[in-house]
Scaffold this motif. Structure first.
Motif, mmCIF file in Angstrom:
data_model
loop_
_atom_site.group_PDB
_atom_site.id
_atom_site.type_symbol
_atom_site.label_atom_id
_atom_site.label_comp_id
_atom_site.label_asym_id
_atom_site.label_seq_id
_atom_site.Cartn_x
_atom_site.Cartn_y
_atom_site.Cartn_z
ATOM 1 N N GLU A 134 -24.547 89.271 32.564
ATOM 2 C CA GLU A 134 -25.495 90.111 33.323
ATOM 3 C C GLU A 134 -24.878 91.541 33.502
ATOM 4 O O GLU A 134 -25.816 92.510 33.821
ATOM 5 C CB GLU A 134 -26.052 89.355 34.228
ATOM 6 C CG GLU A 134 -25.145 89.145 35.705
ATOM 7 C CD GLU A 134 -24.329 87.703 35.363
ATOM 8 O OE1 GLU A 134 -23.550 87.335 36.325
ATOM 9 O OE2 GLU A 134 -24.563 87.152 34.314
ATOM 10 N N GLU A 135 -23.510 91.738 33.583
ATOM 11 C CA GLU A 135 -22.801 92.769 33.888
ATOM 12 C C GLU A 135 -23.181 93.979 32.818
ATOM 13 O O GLU A 135 -23.202 95.120 33.396
ATOM 14 C CB GLU A 135 -21.476 92.610 33.915
ATOM 15 C CG GLU A 135 -20.844 91.798 35.096
ATOM 16 C CD GLU A 135 -19.488 91.808 34.983
ATOM 17 O OE1 GLU A 135 -18.848 91.275 36.064
ATOM 18 O OE2 GLU A 135 -18.593 92.483 34.365
ATOM 19 N N LEU A 136 -23.629 93.578 31.641
ATOM 20 C CA LEU A 136 -24.100 94.416 30.856
ATOM 21 C C LEU A 136 -25.471 95.442 31.163
ATOM 22 O O LEU A 136 -25.651 96.496 30.986
ATOM 23 C CB LEU A 136 -24.789 93.764 29.331
ATOM 24 C CG LEU A 136 -25.041 94.377 28.220
ATOM 25 C CD1 LEU A 136 -23.448 94.662 27.538
ATOM 26 C CD2 LEU A 136 -25.522 93.491 27.223
ATOM 27 N N PHE A 137 -25.926 94.770 32.396
ATOM 28 C CA PHE A 137 -27.202 95.341 32.819
ATOM 29 C C PHE A 137 -26.709 96.081 34.121
ATOM 30 O O PHE A 137 -27.531 96.752 34.850
ATOM 31 C CB PHE A 137 -28.323 94.434 32.839
ATOM 32 C CG PHE A 137 -28.537 94.031 31.753
ATOM 33 C CD1 PHE A 137 -29.068 94.421 30.681
ATOM 34 C CD2 PHE A 137 -28.520 92.405 31.650
ATOM 35 C CE1 PHE A 137 -29.548 93.851 29.497
ATOM 36 C CE2 PHE A 137 -28.647 91.768 30.415
ATOM 37 C CZ PHE A 137 -29.211 92.362 29.362
ATOM 38 N N THR A 138 -25.882 95.448 34.995
ATOM 39 C CA THR A 138 -25.566 95.707 36.362
ATOM 40 C C THR A 138 -24.335 96.748 36.714
ATOM 41 O O THR A 138 -24.268 97.252 37.796
ATOM 42 C CB THR A 138 -25.403 94.610 37.297
ATOM 43 O OG1 THR A 138 -24.266 93.896 36.853
ATOM 44 C CG2 THR A 138 -26.493 93.521 36.924
ATOM 45 N N GLN A 139 -23.372 96.734 35.911
ATOM 46 C CA GLN A 139 -22.119 97.609 36.059
ATOM 47 C C GLN A 139 -22.107 98.844 35.292
ATOM 48 O O GLN A 139 -21.426 99.828 35.801
ATOM 49 C CB GLN A 139 -20.938 96.442 35.670
ATOM 50 C CG GLN A 139 -20.773 95.347 36.164
ATOM 51 C CD GLN A 139 -20.366 95.501 37.671
ATOM 52 O OE1 GLN A 139 -19.591 96.234 38.223
ATOM 53 N NE2 GLN A 139 -21.431 94.961 38.394
ATOM 54 N N CYS A 140 -22.771 98.992 34.325
ATOM 55 C CA CYS A 140 -22.513 100.506 33.604
ATOM 56 C C CYS A 140 -23.205 101.542 34.585
ATOM 57 O O CYS A 140 -24.024 101.409 35.204
ATOM 58 C CB CYS A 140 -23.556 100.334 32.151
ATOM 59 S SG CYS A 140 -23.412 101.992 31.484
ATOM 60 N N ALA A 141 -22.268 102.580 34.610
ATOM 61 C CA ALA A 141 -22.664 103.707 35.699
ATOM 62 C C ALA A 141 -22.739 105.051 34.691
ATOM 63 O O ALA A 141 -22.520 106.185 35.241
ATOM 64 C CB ALA A 141 -21.604 103.835 36.598
ATOM 65 N N GLU A 142 -23.203 104.988 33.477
ATOM 66 C CA GLU A 142 -23.078 106.076 32.566
ATOM 67 C C GLU A 142 -24.607 106.754 32.309
ATOM 68 O O GLU A 142 -24.603 107.590 31.465
ATOM 69 C CB GLU A 142 -22.696 105.848 31.216
ATOM 70 C CG GLU A 142 -20.989 105.312 31.453
ATOM 71 C CD GLU A 142 -20.131 105.142 30.196
ATOM 72 O OE1 GLU A 142 -20.503 105.852 29.253
ATOM 73 O OE2 GLU A 142 -19.211 104.519 30.271
ATOM 74 N N GLY A 143 -25.566 106.173 33.139
ATOM 75 C CA GLY A 143 -26.915 106.893 32.851
ATOM 76 C C GLY A 143 -27.861 105.989 32.100
ATOM 77 O O GLY A 143 -27.166 105.003 31.199
#
Length: 266
Positions: free
Chosen positions: A137-146
């Motif tokens: 699920e980090e695929l959806f929760t951790q990215c911070a690039e827009g």
């Protein structure tokens, strides 16, 4: 308190789920893609690392003791995290950071980047590979690039996994996933197809009820049940019926309005 990073200790104290670990091993022997889906804190990661992996080390599947196991979490950059793991297979004489940099570019540019990199690294020592993606699920929760760049990275990450599973006959992929993110996974056609064999793709399946609620900055609620849009009232009514209050203090927090914001922000 067990330090989760110390797997040796974790494996010594892990007990009571041997049947689950055995079934997981059997599933992995039958399919090249397996998803362990469950609620947050239900022990998905420990089931894999302390329950299943030690069994593989005992050759419960043909030659499973010789498998190369790569374990990762998507983190803030899933393609980079995957590249870092692939770089561990490179010869010790090369610069690992530079190798990971090059692999990141390869994974971003090619949907077969994972499979072909493994082909090259293991050409002299062919063996099966198990890629374990924990906390998918980090695929959806951790990215911070827009939103757009994060979506593009997620799609390319999934494309590489799908290619490896479908065309790399000796590559297996195992993921752990919080159940409340299942609908997000089903929005990716290739990932949805990977989940089909496990009965996780059917929104009408009587075995699954997945509730999700997104609260936008403008205050708008986007509510879904098994991936289908519903009203907030409908979601709330069903949630009231499903909340487990069997004396579990953690679960009781779901009933306290003052904790809802913290829960939504996790």
């Amino acid at each position: 308190i067990v330090n989760f990073a110390d797997l040796a200790i974790l494996r010594r104290v892990f007990f009571g789920r041997d049947d689950d670990a055995r079934r997981l091993v059997e599933k992995l022997g039958q399919q090249r893609f397996v998803a362990v889906v469950g609620a947050s804190g239900s022990g998905k990661s420990s089931l894999v690392m302390a329950g299943m992996l030690p069994k593989l080390a005992k050759n419960v599947l043909p030659d499973s003791a010789t498998w190369r196991v790569l374990a990762m979490t998507p983190g803030r950059g899933p393609l980079r995290s995957l590249a870092n793991q692939l770089a561990t297979l490179a010869p010790t004489t090369v610069d690992r950071v530079q190798t990971a940099d090059a692999l990141s570019e390869r994974l971003l540019a090619r949907r077969d980047g994972l499979r072909t990199a493994l082909d090259a690294y293991l050409a002299d020592d062919p063996r099966a590979v198990l890629l374990f993606v924990d906390q998918f699920e980090e695929l959806f929760t951790q990215c911070a690039e827009g939103p757009e760049r994060c979506r593009a990275q997620a799609e390319q990450f999934v494309a590489n996994l799908a290619d490896a599973v479908q065309l790399g006959g000796w590559i297996r992929v195992l993921i752990t996933l919080r159940a409340d993110f299942l609908d997000r996974c089903l929005a990716f056609p290739e990932l949805r197809r990977l989940l089909e064999d496990q009965g996780l793709d059917d929104p009408d399946s009587p075995d699954w009820v997945v509730l999700s609620r997104e609260v936008r900055l403008n205050g708008r609620n986007i509510c879904r049940i098994n991936g289908r849009s519903v009203s907030l009232q409908t979601l709330s009514e069903l949630a009231d019926l499903l909340v487990d209050v069997h004396g579990q203090g953690e679960h009781l927090n779901l009933l306290k309005p003052k904790t809802h914001v913290q829960l939504l922000d996790r």
